[in-house]
Design a protein around this motif. Structure first.
Motif, PDB file in Angstrom:
ATOM      1  N   ARG A  35       0.828  -1.209   0.000  1.00  0.00           N
ATOM      2  CA  ARG A  35       0.000   0.000   0.000  1.00  0.00           C
ATOM      3  C   ARG A  35       0.860   1.255   0.000  1.00  0.00           C
ATOM      4  NH1 ARG A  35      -3.939  -1.886   4.939  1.00  0.00           N
ATOM      5  NH2 ARG A  35      -5.213  -3.312   3.729  1.00  0.00           N
ATOM      6  N   LEU A  36       0.239   2.350  -0.434  1.00  0.00           N
ATOM      7  CA  LEU A  36       0.795   3.684  -0.283  1.00  0.00           C
ATOM      8  C   LEU A  36      -0.047   4.375   0.779  1.00  0.00           C
ATOM      9  CD1 LEU A  36       1.162   4.722  -4.026  1.00  0.00           C
ATOM     10  CD2 LEU A  36       2.993   4.048  -2.464  1.00  0.00           C
ATOM     11  N   TYR A  37       0.596   4.933   1.807  1.00  0.00           N
ATOM     12  CA  TYR A  37      -0.104   5.604   2.899  1.00  0.00           C
ATOM     13  C   TYR A  37       0.108   7.107   2.826  1.00  0.00           C
ATOM     14  CZ  TYR A  37      -0.752   1.129   5.246  1.00  0.00           C
ATOM     15  OH  TYR A  37      -1.124  -0.142   5.555  1.00  0.00           O
ATOM     16  N   ARG A  38      -0.941   7.872   3.024  1.00  0.00           N
ATOM     17  CA  ARG A  38      -0.832   9.326   3.163  1.00  0.00           C
ATOM     18  C   ARG A  38      -0.608   9.626   4.641  1.00  0.00           C
ATOM     19  NH1 ARG A  38      -5.233   8.782  -0.548  1.00  0.00           N
ATOM     20  NH2 ARG A  38      -4.516   9.374  -2.604  1.00  0.00           N
ATOM     21  N   VAL A  39       0.447  10.387   4.944  1.00  0.00           N
ATOM     22  CA  VAL A  39       0.826  10.645   6.332  1.00  0.00           C
ATOM     23  C   VAL A  39       1.102  12.127   6.523  1.00  0.00           C
ATOM     24  CG1 VAL A  39       2.513  10.111   8.142  1.00  0.00           C
ATOM     25  CG2 VAL A  39       1.833   8.338   6.535  1.00  0.00           C
ATOM     26  N   GLY A  40       0.601  12.668   7.611  1.00  0.00           N
ATOM     27  CA  GLY A  40       0.902  14.037   8.001  1.00  0.00           C
ATOM     28  C   GLY A  40       1.867  14.012   9.180  1.00  0.00           C
ATOM     29  N   LEU A  41       2.955  14.757   9.081  1.00  0.00           N
ATOM     30  CA  LEU A  41       3.942  14.818  10.156  1.00  0.00           C
ATOM     31  C   LEU A  41       4.015  16.248  10.677  1.00  0.00           C
ATOM     32  CD1 LEU A  41       6.806  12.806   8.424  1.00  0.00           C
ATOM     33  CD2 LEU A  41       5.142  11.955  10.064  1.00  0.00           C
ATOM     34  N   MET A  42       3.760  16.419  11.951  1.00  0.00           N
ATOM     35  CA  MET A  42       3.843  17.727  12.578  1.00  0.00           C
ATOM     36  C   MET A  42       5.002  17.689  13.571  1.00  0.00           C
ATOM     37  SD  MET A  42       0.766  17.112  11.287  1.00  0.00           S
ATOM     38  CE  MET A  42       0.026  15.982  12.407  1.00  0.00           C
ATOM     39  N   ALA A  43       6.166  18.112  13.116  1.00  0.00           N
ATOM     40  CA  ALA A  43       7.378  18.023  13.938  1.00  0.00           C
ATOM     41  C   ALA A  43       7.254  18.870  15.200  1.00  0.00           C
ATOM     42  CB  ALA A  43       8.581  18.471  13.129  1.00  0.00           C
ATOM     43  N   LYS A  44       7.859  18.378  16.259  1.00  0.00           N
ATOM     44  CA  LYS A  44       7.931  19.156  17.493  1.00  0.00           C
ATOM     45  C   LYS A  44       9.283  19.860  17.487  1.00  0.00           C
ATOM     46  CE  LYS A  44       7.010  18.981  22.354  1.00  0.00           C
ATOM     47  NZ  LYS A  44       6.389  18.195  23.400  1.00  0.00           N
ATOM     48  N   THR A  45       9.246  21.160  17.433  1.00  0.00           N
ATOM     49  CA  THR A  45      10.465  21.959  17.365  1.00  0.00           C
ATOM     50  C   THR A  45      10.602  22.807  18.616  1.00  0.00           C
ATOM     51  OG1 THR A  45       9.329  23.780  16.255  1.00  0.00           O
ATOM     52  CG2 THR A  45      10.273  22.070  14.844  1.00  0.00           C
ATOM     53  N   ALA A  46      11.742  23.454  18.785  1.00  0.00           N
ATOM     54  CA  ALA A  46      11.962  24.298  19.956  1.00  0.00           C
ATOM     55  C   ALA A  46      10.883  25.367  20.096  1.00  0.00           C
ATOM     56  CB  ALA A  46      13.352  24.917  19.907  1.00  0.00           C
ATOM     57  N   PRO A  47      10.515  26.084  18.989  1.00  0.00           N
ATOM     58  CA  PRO A  47       9.496  27.116  19.152  1.00  0.00           C
ATOM     59  C   PRO A  47       8.061  26.593  19.141  1.00  0.00           C
ATOM     60  CG  PRO A  47      10.471  27.260  16.968  1.00  0.00           C
ATOM     61  CD  PRO A  47      11.214  26.190  17.725  1.00  0.00           C
ATOM     62  N   GLY A  48       7.849  25.338  18.852  1.00  0.00           N
ATOM     63  CA  GLY A  48       6.470  24.844  18.849  1.00  0.00           C
ATOM     64  C   GLY A  48       6.322  23.554  18.072  1.00  0.00           C
ATOM     65  N   GLY A  49       5.114  23.291  17.624  1.00  0.00           N
ATOM     66  CA  GLY A  49       4.815  22.061  16.906  1.00  0.00           C
ATOM     67  C   GLY A  49       4.223  21.032  17.852  1.00  0.00           C
ATOM     68  N   THR A  50       3.413  20.164  17.330  1.00  0.00           N
ATOM     69  CA  THR A  50       2.691  19.202  18.169  1.00  0.00           C
ATOM     70  C   THR A  50       3.427  17.880  18.350  1.00  0.00           C
ATOM     71  OG1 THR A  50       1.491  18.332  16.272  1.00  0.00           O
ATOM     72  CG2 THR A  50       0.464  20.163  17.463  1.00  0.00           C
ATOM     73  N   GLY A  51       4.334  17.566  17.434  1.00  0.00           N
ATOM     74  CA  GLY A  51       5.004  16.271  17.511  1.00  0.00           C
ATOM     75  C   GLY A  51       4.066  15.119  17.201  1.00  0.00           C
ATOM     76  N   ARG A  52       3.095  15.362  16.319  1.00  0.00           N
ATOM     77  CA  ARG A  52       2.088  14.344  15.992  1.00  0.00           C
ATOM     78  C   ARG A  52       2.328  13.735  14.616  1.00  0.00           C
ATOM     79  NH1 ARG A  52      -3.490  16.889  16.302  1.00  0.00           N
ATOM     80  NH2 ARG A  52      -4.001  14.846  15.500  1.00  0.00           N
ATOM     81  N   VAL A  53       1.867  12.517  14.479  1.00  0.00           N
ATOM     82  CA  VAL A  53       1.856  11.812  13.200  1.00  0.00           C
ATOM     83  C   VAL A  53       0.419  11.405  12.932  1.00  0.00           C
ATOM     84  CG1 VAL A  53       2.616   9.772  11.929  1.00  0.00           C
ATOM     85  CG2 VAL A  53       4.190  10.927  13.491  1.00  0.00           C
ATOM     86  N   GLU A  54      -0.105  11.752  11.782  1.00  0.00           N
ATOM     87  CA  GLU A  54      -1.468  11.373  11.406  1.00  0.00           C
ATOM     88  C   GLU A  54      -1.422  10.495  10.167  1.00  0.00           C
ATOM     89  OE1 GLU A  54      -3.779  14.909  10.878  1.00  0.00           O
ATOM     90  OE2 GLU A  54      -3.657  15.454  12.999  1.00  0.00           O
ATOM     91  N   VAL A  55      -1.788   9.228  10.348  1.00  0.00           N
ATOM     92  CA  VAL A  55      -1.856   8.306   9.223  1.00  0.00           C
ATOM     93  C   VAL A  55      -3.229   8.451   8.599  1.00  0.00           C
ATOM     94  CG1 VAL A  55      -1.720   5.909   8.477  1.00  0.00           C
ATOM     95  CG2 VAL A  55      -0.241   6.731  10.327  1.00  0.00           C
ATOM     96  N   GLY A  56      -3.251   8.842   7.344  1.00  0.00           N
ATOM     97  CA  GLY A  56      -4.511   9.074   6.649  1.00  0.00           C
ATOM     98  C   GLY A  56      -4.945   7.856   5.850  1.00  0.00           C
ATOM     99  N   THR A  57      -5.458   8.106   4.702  1.00  0.00           N
ATOM    100  CA  THR A  57      -5.960   7.032   3.846  1.00  0.00           C
ATOM    101  C   THR A  57      -4.811   6.283   3.190  1.00  0.00           C
ATOM    102  OG1 THR A  57      -6.135   8.555   1.987  1.00  0.00           O
ATOM    103  CG2 THR A  57      -8.095   8.280   3.358  1.00  0.00           C
ATOM    104  N   PHE A  58      -5.139   5.176   2.568  1.00  0.00           N
ATOM    105  CA  PHE A  58      -4.130   4.406   1.847  1.00  0.00           C
ATOM    106  C   PHE A  58      -4.683   3.968   0.505  1.00  0.00           C
ATOM    107  CE2 PHE A  58      -6.398   1.255   4.415  1.00  0.00           C
ATOM    108  CZ  PHE A  58      -6.713   0.298   3.464  1.00  0.00           C
ATOM    109  N   VAL A  59      -3.772   3.611  -0.387  1.00  0.00           N
ATOM    110  CA  VAL A  59      -4.113   3.097  -1.712  1.00  0.00           C
ATOM    111  C   VAL A  59      -3.494   1.710  -1.820  1.00  0.00           C
ATOM    112  CG1 VAL A  59      -3.795   3.404  -4.201  1.00  0.00           C
ATOM    113  CG2 VAL A  59      -4.119   5.405  -2.728  1.00  0.00           C
ATOM    114  N   LYS A  60      -4.314   0.711  -2.100  1.00  0.00           N
ATOM    115  CA  LYS A  60      -3.807  -0.644  -2.302  1.00  0.00           C
ATOM    116  C   LYS A  60      -3.164  -0.729  -3.680  1.00  0.00           C
ATOM    117  CE  LYS A  60      -6.630  -3.981  -1.489  1.00  0.00           C
ATOM    118  NZ  LYS A  60      -7.812  -4.843  -1.324  1.00  0.00           N
TER     119      LYS A  60
END
Length: 88
Positions: A35-60
């Motif tokens: 599969r191919l997965y759509r992923v959102g990465l929100m890095a956690k940096t010194a000034p901010g950011g959530t540090g989250r990973v969101e796995v979205g939809t996929f394509v078989k």
């Protein structure tokens, strides 16, 4: 979700990840769908950011038009889904 073999920039600032070949080896990965997965990465940096990973939809990944030139695990199926075992 298993590991990933590749990554590419995706639409809208996200990424597209290619799933790894399955469960560690070809011999035990015949039922692992590639599969191919759509992923959102929100890095956690010194000034901010959530540090989250969101796995979205996929394509078989599949080959209903029979473009793969070798015999695959799902050769007889209509959809011809590609698996971690690759060839039969």
């Amino acid at each position: 979700m298993q590991g990933f073999s590749g990554v590419q920039f995706g639409p809208g600032g996200g990424y597209v990840f290619l799933s790894d070949n399955g469960f560690g080896g070809r011999a035990n990965s015949a039922d692992y769908p590639l599969r191919l997965y759509r992923v959102g990465l929100m890095a956690k940096t010194a000034p901010g950011g959530t540090g989250r990973v969101e796995v979205g939809t996929f394509v078989k990944l599949r080959d209903p038009d029979r473009r793969v030139p070798w015999t695959i695990v799902n050769e007889a199926s209509r959809e011809r889904g590609l698996t971690g075992a690759g060839r039969t």
